[in-house]
Write an enzyme that holds these catalytic residues in place. Structure first.
Site, PDB file in Angstrom:
ATOM      1  N   CYS A   1      -8.971   2.859 -30.353  1.00  9.86           N
ATOM      2  CA  CYS A   1     -10.255   3.493 -30.670  1.00  9.86           C
ATOM      3  C   CYS A   1     -11.119   3.655 -29.428  1.00  9.86           C
ATOM      4  O   CYS A   1     -12.165   3.010 -29.290  1.00  9.86           O
ATOM      5  CB  CYS A   1     -10.982   2.666 -31.711  1.00  9.86           C
ATOM      6  SG  CYS A   1      -9.959   2.423 -33.147  1.00  9.86           S
ATOM      7  N   GLU A   2     -10.680   4.454 -28.498  1.00 11.13           N
ATOM      8  CA  GLU A   2     -11.423   4.742 -27.271  1.00 11.13           C
ATOM      9  C   GLU A   2     -11.051   6.160 -26.852  1.00 11.13           C
ATOM     10  O   GLU A   2      -9.859   6.497 -26.833  1.00 11.13           O
ATOM     11  CB  GLU A   2     -10.980   3.818 -26.112  1.00 11.13           C
ATOM     12  CG  GLU A   2     -11.176   2.362 -26.336  1.00 11.13           C
ATOM     13  CD  GLU A   2     -12.309   1.762 -25.518  1.00 11.13           C
ATOM     14  OE1 GLU A   2     -12.984   2.477 -24.762  1.00 11.13           O
ATOM     15  OE2 GLU A   2     -12.507   0.555 -25.669  1.00 11.13           O
TER      16      GLU A   2
ATOM     17  N   TYR B   1       2.183  -2.107 -12.169  1.00 16.11           N
ATOM     18  CA  TYR B   1       0.850  -2.143 -12.774  1.00 16.11           C
ATOM     19  C   TYR B   1       0.864  -1.528 -14.175  1.00 16.11           C
ATOM     20  O   TYR B   1      -0.108  -0.911 -14.604  1.00 16.11           O
ATOM     21  CB  TYR B   1      -0.181  -1.445 -11.869  1.00 16.11           C
ATOM     22  CG  TYR B   1      -0.171  -2.000 -10.459  1.00 16.11           C
ATOM     23  CD1 TYR B   1      -0.627  -3.289 -10.207  1.00 16.11           C
ATOM     24  CD2 TYR B   1       0.330  -1.267  -9.390  1.00 16.11           C
ATOM     25  CE1 TYR B   1      -0.598  -3.825  -8.925  1.00 16.11           C
ATOM     26  CE2 TYR B   1       0.368  -1.789  -8.102  1.00 16.11           C
ATOM     27  CZ  TYR B   1      -0.094  -3.067  -7.880  1.00 16.11           C
ATOM     28  OH  TYR B   1      -0.068  -3.588  -6.610  1.00 16.11           O
TER      29      TYR B   1
ATOM     30  N   TYR C   1      -7.802   4.772 -13.802  1.00 12.29           N
ATOM     31  CA  TYR C   1      -7.847   5.461 -12.496  1.00 12.29           C
ATOM     32  C   TYR C   1      -7.604   6.966 -12.633  1.00 12.29           C
ATOM     33  O   TYR C   1      -7.285   7.623 -11.643  1.00 12.29           O
ATOM     34  CB  TYR C   1      -6.767   4.923 -11.547  1.00 12.29           C
ATOM     35  CG  TYR C   1      -6.564   3.436 -11.553  1.00 12.29           C
ATOM     36  CD1 TYR C   1      -7.523   2.579 -11.015  1.00 12.29           C
ATOM     37  CD2 TYR C   1      -5.403   2.878 -12.074  1.00 12.29           C
ATOM     38  CE1 TYR C   1      -7.314   1.217 -11.018  1.00 12.29           C
ATOM     39  CE2 TYR C   1      -5.192   1.514 -12.070  1.00 12.29           C
ATOM     40  CZ  TYR C   1      -6.160   0.687 -11.544  1.00 12.29           C
ATOM     41  OH  TYR C   1      -5.952  -0.659 -11.537  1.00 12.29           O
TER      42      TYR C   1
ATOM     43  N   PRO D   1       4.612  -5.314  -0.176  1.00  8.89           N
ATOM     44  CA  PRO D   1       4.718  -4.144  -1.046  1.00  8.89           C
ATOM     45  C   PRO D   1       4.887  -4.531  -2.509  1.00  8.89           C
ATOM     46  O   PRO D   1       5.612  -5.475  -2.826  1.00  8.89           O
ATOM     47  CB  PRO D   1       5.982  -3.445  -0.526  1.00  8.89           C
ATOM     48  CG  PRO D   1       6.807  -4.544   0.049  1.00  8.89           C
ATOM     49  CD  PRO D   1       5.846  -5.578   0.581  1.00  8.89           C
ATOM     50  N   GLY D   2       4.204  -3.846  -3.377  1.00 10.87           N
ATOM     51  CA  GLY D   2       4.381  -4.051  -4.819  1.00 10.87           C
ATOM     52  C   GLY D   2       4.886  -2.762  -5.444  1.00 10.87           C
ATOM     53  O   GLY D   2       6.053  -2.620  -5.786  1.00 10.87           O
ATOM     54  N   ARG D   3       3.970  -1.811  -5.504  1.00 11.08           N
ATOM     55  CA  ARG D   3       4.252  -0.541  -6.166  1.00 11.08           C
ATOM     56  C   ARG D   3       5.522   0.154  -5.644  1.00 11.08           C
ATOM     57  O   ARG D   3       6.339   0.630  -6.421  1.00 11.08           O
ATOM     58  CB  ARG D   3       3.049   0.391  -5.953  1.00 11.08           C
ATOM     59  CG  ARG D   3       3.106   1.661  -6.764  1.00 11.08           C
ATOM     60  CD  ARG D   3       2.025   2.652  -6.291  1.00 11.08           C
ATOM     61  NE  ARG D   3       0.737   2.068  -6.104  1.00 11.08           N
ATOM     62  CZ  ARG D   3      -0.245   2.059  -7.010  1.00 11.08           C
ATOM     63  NH1 ARG D   3      -0.063   2.643  -8.162  1.00 11.08           N
ATOM     64  NH2 ARG D   3      -1.407   1.505  -6.739  1.00 11.08           N
TER      65      ARG D   3
ATOM     66  N   GLY E   1       0.748  -1.252   0.000  1.00 11.91           N
ATOM     67  CA  GLY E   1       0.000   0.000   0.000  1.00 11.91           C
ATOM     68  C   GLY E   1       0.769   1.288   0.000  1.00 11.91           C
ATOM     69  O   GLY E   1       0.205   2.343  -0.304  1.00 11.91           O
TER      70      GLY E   1
ATOM     71  N   ARG F   1      -3.322   2.703 -16.635  1.00  8.48           N
ATOM     72  CA  ARG F   1      -3.568   3.451 -15.395  1.00  8.48           C
ATOM     73  C   ARG F   1      -4.256   4.812 -15.616  1.00  8.48           C
ATOM     74  O   ARG F   1      -5.203   5.129 -14.899  1.00  8.48           O
ATOM     75  CB  ARG F   1      -2.281   3.616 -14.589  1.00  8.48           C
ATOM     76  CG  ARG F   1      -1.654   2.283 -14.189  1.00  8.48           C
ATOM     77  CD  ARG F   1      -0.588   2.403 -13.112  1.00  8.48           C
ATOM     78  NE  ARG F   1      -1.194   2.726 -11.837  1.00  8.48           N
ATOM     79  CZ  ARG F   1      -1.230   3.920 -11.314  1.00  8.48           C
ATOM     80  NH1 ARG F   1      -0.661   4.935 -11.921  1.00  8.48           N
ATOM     81  NH2 ARG F   1      -1.828   4.124 -10.173  1.00  8.48           N
TER      82      ARG F   1
HETATM   83  N1  LLP Z   1      -1.378  -7.251  -1.041  1.00 12.04           N
HETATM   84  C1  LLP Z   1      -2.632  -7.357  -1.488  1.00 12.04           C
HETATM   85  C2  LLP Z   1      -3.536  -8.316  -0.858  1.00 12.04           C
HETATM   86  C3  LLP Z   1      -3.076  -6.536  -2.550  1.00 12.04           C
HETATM   87  O1  LLP Z   1      -4.324  -6.632  -2.990  1.00 12.04           O
HETATM   88  C4  LLP Z   1      -2.166  -5.621  -3.146  1.00 12.04           C
HETATM   89  C5  LLP Z   1      -2.578  -4.763  -4.265  1.00 12.04           C
HETATM   90  C6  LLP Z   1      -0.856  -5.564  -2.644  1.00 12.04           C
HETATM   91  C7  LLP Z   1      -0.495  -6.396  -1.598  1.00 12.04           C
HETATM   92  C8  LLP Z   1       0.191  -4.641  -3.201  1.00 12.04           C
HETATM   93  O2  LLP Z   1      -0.130  -3.304  -2.994  1.00 12.04           O
HETATM   94  P1  LLP Z   1       0.890  -2.139  -3.364  1.00 12.04           P
HETATM   95  O3  LLP Z   1       2.052  -2.215  -2.421  1.00 12.04           O
HETATM   96  O4  LLP Z   1       1.324  -2.346  -4.772  1.00 12.04           O
HETATM   97  O5  LLP Z   1       0.111  -0.912  -3.206  1.00 12.04           O
HETATM   98  N2  LLP Z   1      -3.690  -1.630 -10.438  1.00 12.04           N
HETATM   99  C9  LLP Z   1      -3.753  -0.600  -9.415  1.00 12.04           C
HETATM  100  C10 LLP Z   1      -3.311  -1.120  -8.076  1.00 12.04           C
HETATM  101  C11 LLP Z   1      -4.095  -2.321  -7.605  1.00 12.04           C
HETATM  102  C12 LLP Z   1      -3.591  -2.861  -6.279  1.00 12.04           C
HETATM  103  C13 LLP Z   1      -4.230  -4.166  -5.965  1.00 12.04           C
HETATM  104  N3  LLP Z   1      -3.746  -4.806  -4.789  1.00 12.04           N
HETATM  105  C14 LLP Z   1      -2.921   0.600  -9.861  1.00 12.04           C
HETATM  106  O6  LLP Z   1      -2.345   0.563 -10.937  1.00 12.04           O
HETATM  107  O7  LLP Z   1      -2.874   1.602  -9.147  1.00 12.04           O
END
Ligand code: LLP
Length: 426
Positions: A347-348, A376, A320, A278-280, A242, A316
């Site tokens: 075409c959007e 993402y 969003y 963490p992902g993002r 997050g 994105r």
């Molecule tokens: N854990 C769970 C259970 C999740 O659902 C997610 C993200 C994460 C971890 C990783 O979250 P992060 O650290 O990346 O914030 N496609 C969207 C974001 C969707 C996130 C979904 N879940 C975008 O491009 O903003």
């Protein structure tokens, strides 16, 4: 301009680590994703260092960027992985990842996915409903196995982020209401094949303010104490992902060490293994999307810069209304500016990267970098409008790794049949 430390200008030419970005566009073509290896490893290590001295595991959320080279880079750093599908588990294994370092989250796991994960010996499941706990219990028992589970609890904290990526309120489909959690744990304790030794939550993504994350952590700690009070052996607390990143100059997310420092103060008294997903915050700033200007079109008082990347490559902005900085790969020291929409060929009307953006003047053939696209980006790309997907490069100092070749027209029709194929259903 929000370029990150791994992408910078040298003599007005954009550089990634030690590689000239314009030459990448020339050799590999566009659209093309470029990832800086050091950008990925340094952010993962920032989490690990901030946690030093406490029991913790940083489980990279594979969904943010699941390219095998990116996963391999994190495997080599010792990362754990958070997955949400059998396909993501398959990718982690293909990248050389250890199944014992995998956490399986997600709101709807199929019996096949659960069986596959148990067979491979993953670390745990984060369960999002009682029905799912029962399903996992049945499958584990049939396989003669016992698996660790955590219940994903919905702590009812407002993440104050885009509604599509906010997940921690009672009205969302995710998790089990924190008020019901104790009863669910009590019933889960009676089931064979599962050991409830963890709790988990994830309240949303792209949080620029850490207060909601800390509030959720506090509520989860209270829950852990209540569960331990009932005699449950809770050892793991998974607080999800997050943490936000700066997409624009007005975004000021907490730095990773500052966030972890505050989090530690909340969770340390409980003597738990803390897990994060963490992902993002690990990959977003380590990636850009390169695109070439096809033409500049004037329509009345509106100007459009039409580029060769589109919403199928990076959705994105369309999905969003996300902001991504756009910069020229070769910049003029004192050039002219123009205001334009940067749009793709799909075409959007929603196929745009920027609207009414003040940009350095560009001409057909110029290469632009869409910044902060490592998370993402490719992971959410598609073949919409029958557009082959972009190639992906990982830059390691002065080395270029082709992490994924550009798709061909043949790739577009792989698996399809031109004639009707009759298969009898038995
Ligand atoms: N854990 C769970 C259970 C999740 O659902 C997610 C993200 C994460 C971890 C990783 O979250 P992060 O650290 O990346 O914030 N496609 C969207 C974001 C969707 C996130 C979904 N879940 C975008 O491009 O903003």
């Amino acid at each position: 301009m929000s370029l990150s430390s791994e992408f910078f200008y040298r003599d007005n030419a954009l550089v990634c680590e030690r590689v000239d970005v314009a030459s990448l566009a020339r050799v590999y073509g566009t659209p093309c994703y470029v990832y800086a290896k050091r950008g990925i490893t340094s952010r993962y290590q920032a989490y690990k260092h901030a946690f030093a001295g406490s029991w913790s595991e940083v489980c990279y959320a594979v969904k943010a960027n699941s390219n095998l080279t990116v996963l391999r880079t994190l495997v080599d750093e010792g990362a754990w992985f958070d997955i949400v599908s059998g396909g993501e588990l398959f990718r982690v294994l293909a990248a050389g990842g250890d199944p014992a370092k995998v956490v399986f989250s997600g709101v709807g796991k199929t019996p096949d996915e659960i069986r596959f994960a148990i067979e491979k010996g993953i670390h745990r499941f984060n369960c999002e409903s009682e029905a799912e706990i029962k399903l996992i219990s049945g499958i584990a028992r049939a396989a003669g196995r016992e698996v660790s589970i955590a219940v994903r609890v919905n702590p009812d904290v407002d993440a104050s982020t885009h509604p599509y990526i906010s997940t921690g309120l009672r009205e969302h489909k995710f998790g089990i209401d924190i008020a019901l959690a104790e009863a669910v744990y009590a019933r889960a304790a009676m089931l064979p094949g599962v050991v409830s030794d963890g709790v988990s939550c994830h309240i949303g993504s792209q949080l620029l303010d850490v207060e909601p994350l800390l509030e959720a952590a506090g509520k989860m700690c209270s829950l852990v104490q209540r569960l331990r009070g009932r005699g449950l052996p809770i050892e793991f607390l998974d607080l999800g992902g997050g943490l936000g990143v700066p997409y624009g100059a007005n975004d000021h997310p907490a730095a990773i060490p500052a966030y972890i420092e505050r989090l530690r103060r909340v969770v340390e008294p409980l003597d738990l293994t803390i897990m994060l997903e963490p992902g993002r915050s690990i990959v977003a700033e380590a990636g850009i999307l390169l695109t070439t200007v096809l033409l500049v079109k004037e329509n009345g008082n509106k100007r459009f810069v039409i580029v060769d990347a589109a919403m199928n490559d990076l959705i994105r902005p369309a999905l969003y209304q996300a902001y991504h900085e756009i910069v020229p790969v070769l910049r003029e020291p004192v050039g002219e500016h123009m205001v334009a929409d940067v749009v793709g060929p799909v075409c959007e009307t929603g196929d745009f990267f920027a609207r009414d953006r003040d940009l350095p003047s560009v001409a057909p053939g110029d290469v632009l970098a869409i910044c902060t696209a490592g998370a993402y980006g490719f992971a959410q790309s598609s073949n919409y409008n029958s557009r082959p997907r972009a190639c992906e490069l990982l830059i390691d100092a002065s080395d270029v790794h082709l992490a994924r070749r550009r798709e061909t027209y043949k790739d577009l029709i792989r698996g399809e049949n031109v004639t009707l194929v009759h298969e009898s259903l038995r």
